[in-house]
Design a protein around this motif. Sequence first.
Motif: not given
Length: 539
Positions: A116-125, A162-165, A218-233
Amino acid sequence: MKHEKINKVLVTGSAGTVGNYIVQNLLNSGYEVRGVDIRPTPTNEFSNTPTDKLEIVTGDLTDKEFARKVVEGVDAVIHTAALLDIALSYKELAPLNVMAVRYLYESAKSNNVKVFVHFSSGSIYSPEGILVTEETPIRTKSPYEQTKAESEDLLRVLGTDRKVPFVILRPGLIYGPRGRFLANGFSAVPAIFKYLLGNKVPRLEGGPKTNLVHAEDVARAAQFLMETPSSWGREYNIADKTILSFGEIVTTNLLAYGLKCSYRIPVPPPDYTKPLKPVLDTDYFFKIINMPLDFAWSRLCNEFGIQPYLKPKLDRETAPYMFHNVIFSTERLSRLGFEFLHEDYRKSLPEVMNWYIAHRWIPANEEIPPAGGLIPRIGLKFSEKMSGNYKLLKEASTDTHEPIPAQFSSNGKELPIEFEIDAVAPRIERFFFNPTTKIRGNLYMEGMGNHHIPIEGTLDIPLLTRRKIIYNFRFKSNDGKEYRFSGEKNIKFLQLIDTFTTLPGKITDIHGKEVASATLHFNLRRDFIPFIRSFSLTR
């Protein structure tokens, strides 16, 4: 590279600027895609994209049953859908920005979704350091940011098994085709400037710095992270590597629109604006800033048949970028091997500007008449009140020109003084180059009589060139003798509130002889809101 265990991907917000790119990229990579949005997803721009594996679903993700059903049969979810309008309340934002996340994620768990790839915001910092990393503390400042932070917390709670990362993206200010809010509003500024100022457009320089990000990256990063299990979590900042000041961002838009900047306006750096944050970071301040933008944008859209999709305004979401350097570190993402296509806002913006022009979101440069502009026909007015004490100078009693009126003498004691003025700049265009207004109002001075004395004069505001606010007005005492008040606020940006609210001055007779000194103060607590409310445009 297509993930071997993921065949079909749900993309929410597929009609948006990032979602549309995600859909195209996934299709080009061989995935099946289900695009979901509350409005139809445009596919007419998919010129080189196969659409035989694309399923478009229109519906409302705040509907619990719809949100759960739309997840059925997919292997991954990329959730971009959100309300971005900062003017909305938490109550209006939460159903989509928080509750829909719950519905989608719970359904993802029921349907054995891989990630599950979720979009938050850099403005929350809370941007207090030099670089904003994923470990920078979270501090929300608006209902929108609150909903984004809560959606992250919700995933952490629901995902403890951790059923769905899940993986969380925190983009900086996003720009790109179809974008309506935040950084995209800058693309309307050049048309507004030309409409208001004609061809006399300023070059803004300096100010707080940040790094933006193109929607495609941003779109490319979302797909990249979806395809990279080491990034999950984990959470990931998304922003390009080119750091620009606020002034550079605005000027880049002016140049991309084809305008020539004829004079320079410096933008104060963060150290200068931070002291004023409690004053400037208010609804009334944003009202003043946005008043001419709203006025001009509304007229411009009506006159040239423009779709009013863009929202050119400053608000609480963009406020951190006005008072702080907000520079995102993307080292965590880069270590995974991700590379940006759009590394420099200055090089990528012209293509975005052309998209807005082609789709009638902004008028073309040549459509707007170059001569005159609207501002020469518009004036500005506001009111101010200050109060304090004055004291007769001892040497004034030996003045050889004329005796001091008896009622003017205070025997060395400090006595109250107060004035209220209305300032008018008949033409804003001239005010930019010669920041002088005419003032009229009333003066009260104990010892001069207990009624308001009419005053007339000028108020000069050369803040950018001399960092001063200069008051000069004349008045008559009760016995008919004329005097003049002159005072200067010497603005020091490191002591901004004190120097902005304190006015030292002197009172002289018709011969220029100083007869009294005075110190007046602007009461922020009592008078700031009436001061802000007093600003208006005139015709």
